[in-house]
Design a protein around this motif. Structure first.
Motif, short mmCIF file in Angstrom:
data_model
loop_
_atom_site.label_atom_id
_atom_site.label_comp_id
_atom_site.label_asym_id
_atom_site.label_seq_id
_atom_site.Cartn_x
_atom_site.Cartn_y
_atom_site.Cartn_z
N UNK A 152 39.43 58.73 29.05
CA UNK A 152 38.10 59.23 29.38
C UNK A 152 37.94 59.55 30.87
N UNK A 153 38.75 58.96 31.72
CA UNK A 153 38.70 59.24 33.16
C UNK A 153 39.59 60.44 33.53
N UNK A 154 40.41 60.86 32.56
CA UNK A 154 41.33 61.95 32.83
C UNK A 154 42.42 61.55 33.80
N UNK A 155 42.66 60.25 33.93
CA UNK A 155 43.60 59.75 34.93
C UNK A 155 44.88 59.21 34.32
N UNK A 156 44.76 58.37 33.29
CA UNK A 156 45.96 57.76 32.69
C UNK A 156 46.71 58.78 31.85
N UNK A 157 48.02 58.91 32.05
CA UNK A 157 48.80 59.83 31.21
C UNK A 157 48.74 59.39 29.75
N UNK A 158 48.17 60.20 28.91
CA UNK A 158 48.02 59.90 27.49
C UNK A 158 48.46 61.10 26.66
N UNK A 159 47.65 62.14 26.66
CA UNK A 159 48.05 63.36 25.93
C UNK A 159 49.35 63.93 26.49
N UNK A 160 49.50 63.87 27.81
CA UNK A 160 50.69 64.46 28.42
C UNK A 160 51.96 63.68 28.07
N UNK A 161 51.88 62.35 28.02
CA UNK A 161 53.06 61.57 27.65
C UNK A 161 53.38 61.74 26.17
N UNK A 162 52.33 61.86 25.34
CA UNK A 162 52.56 62.11 23.92
C UNK A 162 53.29 63.43 23.72
N UNK A 163 52.84 64.47 24.44
CA UNK A 163 53.47 65.78 24.33
C UNK A 163 54.92 65.73 24.83
#
Length: 337
Positions: A152-163
């Motif tokens: 929600x902060x757009x800070x922690x790699x989440x979608x990018x690490x999944x991709x």
């Protein structure tokens, strides 16, 4: 937990999954010839593919290296900091490097790029920035840009690490397809896994050959019960002139007790199962033996020679203890000896 708290957690989970799923779908639509180029470059390596990255990219890179190594592409993970302090020597002239950095500007990674270039080996990159330092050094760049992180902060790699992880999986699968990597090949890299055990463990590896519970067909039921109990296999082999003619199981004994003419002094052969299920091939896969045991609803399978002499037995408990699990039917067929 209150209902509104439950609803909040569920909304958060669903939104996270949708955001990451959308990132994957958008990336699938952008994938182009650079991916095919990367596959060809990796396939052409005579050595290993070294994967490197820092932070979350490094953790994902370690997983990608493990997946590649287990699917036929020699690969290992190299930490950029360790590389700067001697581990660059692990990179050989026949190797290639896959470097991962979302920004393409990770300091530790950027510091080793000139040294990798010196080796004159293929350098592939996964980055979201086509004008970054990493992209400038790489021969092939795979795009891992995401419009939105699930955080929600757009800070922690989440979608990018999944991709990034999914793109690594895509490379591994494409290489498997190109090389015709088969189930047997996968099992050879995972001999301790369930697939490896299904494809490689044989009856000879698990069968018992000593101290087998056996009696003559003329032995009284009373004596046979003693051997049955001491044998601890739930079965006793019944032999005539050293050849298997029947097997008496715990189940046979229970059924015998229900008969009106039950007599402990009668020969065991009167209560045993004649012409029991048996095999004559100790090279049979253990998983196939398990299938035969399950189909016949028995606990023990004798292994016989051409003259029906017992070479050994394989028991259901031994198969289960060894981690053999029934799956799809193996190719080898059993024989009724």
């Amino acid at each position: 937990m209150k209902r509104d708290q439950i609803d909040s957690h569920l909304r958060s989970a669903r939104e996270t999954l949708r955001t990451e799923a959308e990132a994957l779908l958008h990336a699938a639509g952008r994938i182009d010839g650079r991916f095919a180029e990367a596959v060809e470059r990796i396939d052409a390596l005579r050595g290993k593919l070294i994967v490197t990255g820092i932070g979350k990219s490094g953790l994902v890179g370690a997983k990608i290296a493990a997946t590649l190594a287990s699917t036929g592409t020699p690969s290992f993970f190299l930490h950029p900091s360790e590389a700067l302090h001697g581990d660059l020597g692990m990179i050989g002239p026949d190797d290639g490097v896959l470097a991962i950095s979302y920004s393409g500007e990770s300091e530790e990674l950027a510091n080793i790029l000139p040294h990798i270039r010196r080796f004159g080996i293929p350098l592939l990159a996964m980055t979201a920035e086509k004008d970054s330092t990493l992209a400038g050094y790489a021969e092939t760049v795979l795009d891992i840009y995401v419009e939105k992180e699930a955080c929600p902060l757009g800070a922690a790699p989440t979608s990018s690490t999944t991709l990034t992880m999914a793109l690594g999986d895509a490379l591994a699968v494409a290489l498997m397809n190109k090389r015709g990597f088969r189930e047997e090949d996968f099992a050879s890299f995972h001999p301790g896994g369930s697939l490896g055990k299904r494809l490689f463990v044989k009856v000879a590896d698990l069968m018992r050959t000593e101290g087998l519970p056996a009696v003559s067909s003329k032995t009284s039921l009373q004596e046979a019960i003693v051997v049955l109990s001491e044998g601890k296999l739930g079965n006793v082999l019944v032999l005539e002139e050293g050849r298997l003619t029947a097997v008496m199981s715990d189940g046979d004994l229970r059924r015998a007790l229900m008969k009106e003419d039950f007599d402990m002094k009668r020969p065991v052969i009167d209560y045993a199962t004649r012409n029991p299920r048996a095999i004559d091939d100790e090279e049979m896969l253990a998983v196939e033996a398990l299938r035969l045991i399950e189909e016949a609803k028995i606990q023990m399978l004798p292994i016989l020679d051409a003259e029906r002499r017992v070479r050994g037995v394989i028991h259901l408990h031994d198969l289960v203890s060894a981690g053999i699990r029934s799956g799809r039917k193996a190719g080898t067929k059993g024989t009724k000896a």
